[in-house]
Design a protein around this motif. Structure first.
Motif, PDB file in Angstrom:
ATOM      1  N   MET A  47       0.856  -1.240  -0.006  1.00 30.14           N
ATOM      2  CA  MET A  47       0.155   0.067   0.019  1.00 30.14           C
ATOM      3  C   MET A  47       0.957   1.382   0.074  1.00 30.14           C
ATOM      4  N   LEU A  48       2.053   1.444   0.707  1.00 29.70           N
ATOM      5  CA  LEU A  48       2.917   2.508   0.975  1.00 29.70           C
ATOM      6  C   LEU A  48       3.469   2.601  -0.390  1.00 29.70           C
ATOM      7  N   LEU A  49       4.142   1.432  -1.002  1.00 26.66           N
ATOM      8  CA  LEU A  49       4.746   1.658  -2.253  1.00 26.66           C
ATOM      9  C   LEU A  49       4.006   2.123  -3.554  1.00 26.66           C
ATOM     10  N   THR A  50       2.626   1.917  -3.484  1.00 25.24           N
ATOM     11  CA  THR A  50       1.922   2.321  -4.508  1.00 25.24           C
ATOM     12  C   THR A  50       1.086   3.678  -4.408  1.00 25.24           C
ATOM     13  N   ALA A  51       1.293   4.343  -3.134  1.00 28.17           N
ATOM     14  CA  ALA A  51       0.939   5.276  -2.787  1.00 28.17           C
ATOM     15  C   ALA A  51       1.405   6.598  -3.802  1.00 28.17           C
ATOM     16  N   GLU A  52       0.895   7.582  -3.960  1.00 26.74           N
ATOM     17  CA  GLU A  52       1.577   8.777  -4.867  1.00 26.74           C
ATOM     18  C   GLU A  52       2.299   9.411  -4.094  1.00 26.74           C
ATOM     19  N   ILE A  53       3.485  10.053  -4.675  1.00 26.89           N
ATOM     20  CA  ILE A  53       4.085  10.849  -4.046  1.00 26.89           C
ATOM     21  C   ILE A  53       4.272  12.307  -4.518  1.00 26.89           C
ATOM     22  N   ASP A  54       4.594  13.166  -3.921  1.00 21.85           N
ATOM     23  CA  ASP A  54       4.878  14.745  -4.631  1.00 21.85           C
ATOM     24  C   ASP A  54       6.189  14.948  -4.020  1.00 21.85           C
ATOM     25  N   ASN A  55       7.090  14.410  -4.733  1.00 22.27           N
ATOM     26  CA  ASN A  55       8.802  14.781  -4.346  1.00 22.27           C
ATOM     27  C   ASN A  55       9.165  15.729  -5.648  1.00 22.27           C
ATOM     28  N   GLU A  56       9.648  16.869  -5.304  1.00 23.72           N
ATOM     29  CA  GLU A  56       9.937  17.796  -5.977  1.00 23.72           C
ATOM     30  C   GLU A  56      11.350  17.326  -7.050  1.00 23.72           C
ATOM     31  N   TYR A  58      11.892  13.884  -7.931  1.00 22.73           N
ATOM     32  CA  TYR A  58      11.558  12.584  -8.762  1.00 22.73           C
ATOM     33  C   TYR A  58      10.428  13.048  -9.486  1.00 22.73           C
ATOM     34  N   LYS A  59       9.416  13.526  -9.034  1.00 22.32           N
ATOM     35  CA  LYS A  59       8.229  13.753  -9.814  1.00 22.32           C
ATOM     36  C   LYS A  59       8.297  14.106 -11.411  1.00 22.32           C
ATOM     37  N   PRO A  60       8.863  15.141 -11.453  1.00 25.90           N
ATOM     38  CA  PRO A  60       8.969  15.672 -13.048  1.00 25.90           C
ATOM     39  C   PRO A  60       9.682  14.628 -13.793  1.00 25.90           C
ATOM     40  N   ILE A  61      10.725  14.155 -13.327  1.00 22.80           N
ATOM     41  CA  ILE A  61      11.522  13.013 -14.262  1.00 22.80           C
ATOM     42  C   ILE A  61      10.383  11.711 -14.415  1.00 22.80           C
ATOM     43  N   LEU A  62       9.713  11.261 -13.177  1.00 25.75           N
ATOM     44  CA  LEU A  62       8.760  10.021 -13.469  1.00 25.75           C
ATOM     45  C   LEU A  62       7.794  10.551 -14.393  1.00 25.75           C
ATOM     46  N   GLU A  63       7.359  11.699 -14.099  1.00 25.63           N
ATOM     47  CA  GLU A  63       6.122  12.258 -15.262  1.00 25.63           C
ATOM     48  C   GLU A  63       6.741  12.202 -16.676  1.00 25.63           C
ATOM     49  N   THR A  70       4.740   7.036  -7.888  1.00 24.67           N
ATOM     50  CA  THR A  70       4.432   6.277  -6.776  1.00 24.67           C
ATOM     51  C   THR A  70       5.842   6.258  -5.937  1.00 24.67           C
ATOM     52  N   LEU A  71       5.772   5.909  -4.742  1.00 25.51           N
ATOM     53  CA  LEU A  71       7.112   5.598  -3.828  1.00 25.51           C
ATOM     54  C   LEU A  71       7.785   4.684  -4.412  1.00 25.51           C
ATOM     55  N   GLU A  72       7.348   3.422  -5.011  1.00 22.50           N
ATOM     56  CA  GLU A  72       8.054   2.245  -5.630  1.00 22.50           C
ATOM     57  C   GLU A  72       8.929   3.070  -6.774  1.00 22.50           C
ATOM     58  N   SER A  73       8.439   3.863  -7.562  1.00 22.62           N
ATOM     59  CA  SER A  73       9.123   4.395  -8.711  1.00 22.62           C
ATOM     60  C   SER A  73      10.190   5.233  -8.240  1.00 22.62           C
ATOM     61  N   ALA A  74       9.554   6.073  -7.104  1.00 21.45           N
ATOM     62  CA  ALA A  74      10.693   7.053  -6.683  1.00 21.45           C
ATOM     63  C   ALA A  74      11.992   6.214  -6.225  1.00 21.45           C
ATOM     64  N   LEU A  75      11.780   5.178  -5.355  1.00 25.78           N
ATOM     65  CA  LEU A  75      12.930   4.153  -4.802  1.00 25.78           C
ATOM     66  C   LEU A  75      13.770   3.475  -5.970  1.00 25.78           C
ATOM     67  N   ASN A  76      12.888   3.250  -7.039  1.00 28.91           N
ATOM     68  CA  ASN A  76      13.723   2.543  -8.130  1.00 28.91           C
ATOM     69  C   ASN A  76      14.493   3.777  -8.871  1.00 28.91           C
ATOM     70  N   MET A  77      14.222   4.752  -8.712  1.00 27.77           N
ATOM     71  CA  MET A  77      14.814   6.001  -9.560  1.00 27.77           C
ATOM     72  C   MET A  77      15.998   6.315  -8.951  1.00 27.77           C
ATOM     73  N   ALA A  78      15.736   6.400  -7.349  1.00 24.61           N
ATOM     74  CA  ALA A  78      16.734   6.489  -6.398  1.00 24.61           C
ATOM     75  C   ALA A  78      17.916   5.613  -6.605  1.00 24.61           C
ATOM     76  N   MET A  79      17.704   4.203  -6.585  1.00 19.72           N
ATOM     77  CA  MET A  79      18.660   3.017  -6.757  1.00 19.72           C
ATOM     78  C   MET A  79      19.582   3.456  -8.040  1.00 19.72           C
ATOM     79  N   ILE A  80      18.838   3.769  -9.085  1.00 18.19           N
ATOM     80  CA  ILE A  80      19.272   3.870 -10.387  1.00 18.19           C
ATOM     81  C   ILE A  80      20.492   5.187 -10.342  1.00 18.19           C
ATOM     82  N   LYS A  81      19.874   6.234  -9.471  1.00 24.42           N
ATOM     83  CA  LYS A  81      20.806   7.366  -9.612  1.00 24.42           C
ATOM     84  C   LYS A  81      22.012   6.977  -8.535  1.00 24.42           C
ATOM     85  N   GLU A  82      21.784   6.079  -7.520  1.00 18.26           N
ATOM     86  CA  GLU A  82      23.022   5.560  -6.942  1.00 18.26           C
ATOM     87  C   GLU A  82      23.765   4.821  -7.839  1.00 18.26           C
ATOM     88  N   GLY A  83      23.450   4.142  -8.489  1.00 18.02           N
ATOM     89  CA  GLY A  83      24.105   3.134  -9.517  1.00 18.02           C
ATOM     90  C   GLY A  83      24.837   4.053 -10.256  1.00 18.02           C
TER      91      GLY A  83
END
Length: 169
Positions: A47-56, A58-63, A70-83
């Motif tokens: 439920m938390l992972l599928t919740a919509e986020i409003d992070n300044e 990650y949101k523009p990049i994901l859109e 979602t939080l899940e997409s943001a976490l994946n994006m953060a992992m990619i950024k770290e990689g």
């Protein structure tokens, strides 16, 4: 070791049937509670992972990518950024969950063969001898061929040589 030998000298052999039943009931209840706790955890996490986020950040990049914010997409994006920043552990995690593996098909086949051999050895050890297993029977036959099989084998070898000599002429 199977059956009684596993619990001998552990105190279970001195308990009454009623005591053993009570222990089993308590174990079953504890197991059910643990399963419910784990299921609730997974449900909450999903439920938390599928919740919509409003992070300044990650949101523009994901859109722009057409991905849900979602939080899940943001976490994946953060992992990619770290990689991308050189974090090897993050890269390995991304590759692992993206289905990329450093294991080759040959490694997978070798593991499958080892697993099959271990299963056969275990089955033979515990007495689950499946005499219908064609591969084992063929192997054993090859290890101890009958005289007829040897004669047939050498007859076929001779025929093949004659054919090649005839073609050469």
């Amino acid at each position: 070791m199977a059956g009684y030998e596993n619990i001998k000298d552990k105190g279970f052999d001195n308990r009454t049937t009623g005591e053993l039943r009570e222990i089993a009931i308590r174990g079953g209840k504890a197991s059910g509670e643990a399963r419910r706790r784990k299921a609730d955890f997974r449900k909450t996490l999903n439920m938390l992972l599928t919740a919509e986020i409003d992070n300044e950040e990650y949101k523009p990049i994901l859109e722009a990518l057409g991905v849900e914010c979602t939080l899940e997409s943001a976490l994946n994006m953060a992992m990619i950024k770290e990689g991308l920043a050189g974090n090897v552990k993050a890269y390995e995690a991304i590759a692992k969950y993206a289905g990329q593996s450093n294991q080759t098909e040959r490694d997978d086949e070798e593991q499958r063969i080892r697993t099959e051999r271990a299963k056969r050895a275990r089955d033979l050890e515990v007495g689950n001898d499946d005499s219908n297993d064609e591969n084992i029977q063929n192997f054993l036959k090859a290890m101890r061929p009958a005289q007829e099989d040897l004669e047939e084998l050498f007859d076929n070898v001779g025929d093949g040589e004659n054919e090649s000599e005839e073609k050469a002429e």
